[in-house]
Design a protein around this motif. Structure first.
Motif, PDB file in Angstrom:
ATOM      1  N   ALA A  86      41.997   8.465  43.896  1.00  0.00           N
ATOM      2  CA  ALA A  86      40.534   8.566  43.826  1.00  0.00           C
ATOM      3  C   ALA A  86      40.069   9.881  44.434  1.00  0.00           C
ATOM      4  N   TRP A  87      40.656  10.255  45.575  1.00  0.00           N
ATOM      5  CA  TRP A  87      40.247  11.511  46.210  1.00  0.00           C
ATOM      6  C   TRP A  87      40.665  12.733  45.405  1.00  0.00           C
ATOM      7  N   GLU A  88      41.767  12.654  44.714  1.00  0.00           N
ATOM      8  CA  GLU A  88      42.133  13.764  43.819  1.00  0.00           C
ATOM      9  C   GLU A  88      41.040  13.961  42.773  1.00  0.00           C
ATOM     10  N   ARG A  89      40.578  12.874  42.186  1.00  0.00           N
ATOM     11  CA  ARG A  89      39.534  12.951  41.154  1.00  0.00           C
ATOM     12  C   ARG A  89      38.217  13.450  41.736  1.00  0.00           C
ATOM     13  N   LEU A 159      32.837  10.979  51.842  1.00  0.00           N
ATOM     14  CA  LEU A 159      32.486  11.777  50.668  1.00  0.00           C
ATOM     15  C   LEU A 159      31.523  12.896  51.038  1.00  0.00           C
ATOM     16  N   GLY A 160      30.477  12.575  51.784  1.00  0.00           N
ATOM     17  CA  GLY A 160      29.504  13.599  52.181  1.00  0.00           C
ATOM     18  C   GLY A 160      30.142  14.679  53.042  1.00  0.00           C
ATOM     19  N   GLY A 161      31.009  14.273  53.953  1.00  0.00           N
ATOM     20  CA  GLY A 161      31.668  15.244  54.821  1.00  0.00           C
ATOM     21  C   GLY A 161      32.615  16.155  54.063  1.00  0.00           C
ATOM     22  N   VAL A 162      33.401  15.579  53.159  1.00  0.00           N
ATOM     23  CA  VAL A 162      34.332  16.400  52.370  1.00  0.00           C
ATOM     24  C   VAL A 162      33.548  17.312  51.425  1.00  0.00           C
ATOM     25  N   ALA A 163      32.478  16.799  50.841  1.00  0.00           N
ATOM     26  CA  ALA A 163      31.658  17.638  49.953  1.00  0.00           C
ATOM     27  C   ALA A 163      31.089  18.825  50.716  1.00  0.00           C
ATOM     28  N   ALA A 164      30.587  18.580  51.918  1.00  0.00           N
ATOM     29  CA  ALA A 164      30.037  19.679  52.727  1.00  0.00           C
ATOM     30  C   ALA A 164      31.116  20.709  53.042  1.00  0.00           C
ATOM     31  N   ALA A 172      39.692  25.725  52.736  1.00  0.00           N
ATOM     32  CA  ALA A 172      40.036  25.028  53.975  1.00  0.00           C
ATOM     33  C   ALA A 172      39.668  23.543  53.950  1.00  0.00           C
ATOM     34  N   ALA A 173      39.002  23.102  52.895  1.00  0.00           N
ATOM     35  CA  ALA A 173      38.618  21.693  52.800  1.00  0.00           C
ATOM     36  C   ALA A 173      39.874  20.840  52.615  1.00  0.00           C
ATOM     37  N   LEU A 179      43.773  13.864  53.366  1.00  0.00           N
ATOM     38  CA  LEU A 179      42.894  12.736  53.709  1.00  0.00           C
ATOM     39  C   LEU A 179      43.705  11.454  53.851  1.00  0.00           C
ATOM     40  N   THR A 180      44.656  11.262  52.956  1.00  0.00           N
ATOM     41  CA  THR A 180      45.498  10.058  53.013  1.00  0.00           C
ATOM     42  C   THR A 180      46.320  10.047  54.292  1.00  0.00           C
TER      43      THR A 180
END
Length: 193
Positions: A86-89, A159-164, A172-173, A179-180
């Protein structure tokens, strides 16, 4: 398509190209091939049109993500594998739809001056939380809404934190694998306490 649909499609293109604040009524009308008066007739204000276009674009993103995850999901996949997939997508969507994410952050900064926008975002957030609980954990919101909201809220915060982070510095994200790995570490620490 009618004028209303043309205006929404034109507004979405303008949001992606110019952002929220820089998009004018004239921009949208030109992009949609309609008159300026059509905006007032169908939406009353340009802001109402842009808000609806943004929420429609986010709903389309959610549907696209659902389709991709349903297509890729292996029924035998572990929860960890589903999380990483899901995070890859999601991270792939940041690259494709960067302007859509940027517009959301632009609007978050303006919410204190727009109670209508805050209310619309709050309603969208609730739907998003329930959807995220379904995507990540196959939780049926109808069967346990309290649990689905709690789990969805966790994923929405992530999601909001990774998007930011992705918007500020994509190189660097965190990746889906990172994340896993981090979630595994946190879960192990929680389990040992």
């Amino acid at each position: 398509m009618g004028n209303r649909e043309d205006l929404l499609a034109g507004a979405k293109r303008c949001l992606m190209e110019k952002g929220y604040s820089a998009t004018t009524a004239r921009d949208v009308a030109t992009e949609a091939g309609t008159s300026l008066a059509a905006i007032g007739y169908h939406f009353r204000t340009t802001r109402a049109l842009l808000d609806e276009a943004l929420f429609e674009a986010m709903a389309e993103w959610g549907e696209e993500l659902d389709r991709a995850l349903a297509q890729d999901a292996d029924s035998d996949a572990s929860a960890e594998q589903r999380f990483e997939l899901a995070w890859e997508r999601i991270i792939e969507s940041f690259a494709r739809l960067r302007p859509l994410w940027a517009v959301q952050f632009e609007l978050i900064a303006r919410m204190d001056r727009s109670p209508e926008l805050r209310e619309a975002f709050a309603a969208a957030n609730r739907r998003a939380r329930l959807g995220l609980a379904e995507v990540f954990h196959r939780l049926d919101p109808g069967a346990g809404e309290t649990e689905a909201l709690a789990v969805g809220t966790f994923h929405q915060a992530l999601l909001g934190g990774v998007a930011a982070q992705w918007l500020v510095d994509p190189d660097a994200a965190p990746s889906a694998k990172e994340l896993t790995r981090a979630l595994r570490t946190v879960a192990r620490e929680l389990g040992s306490g």
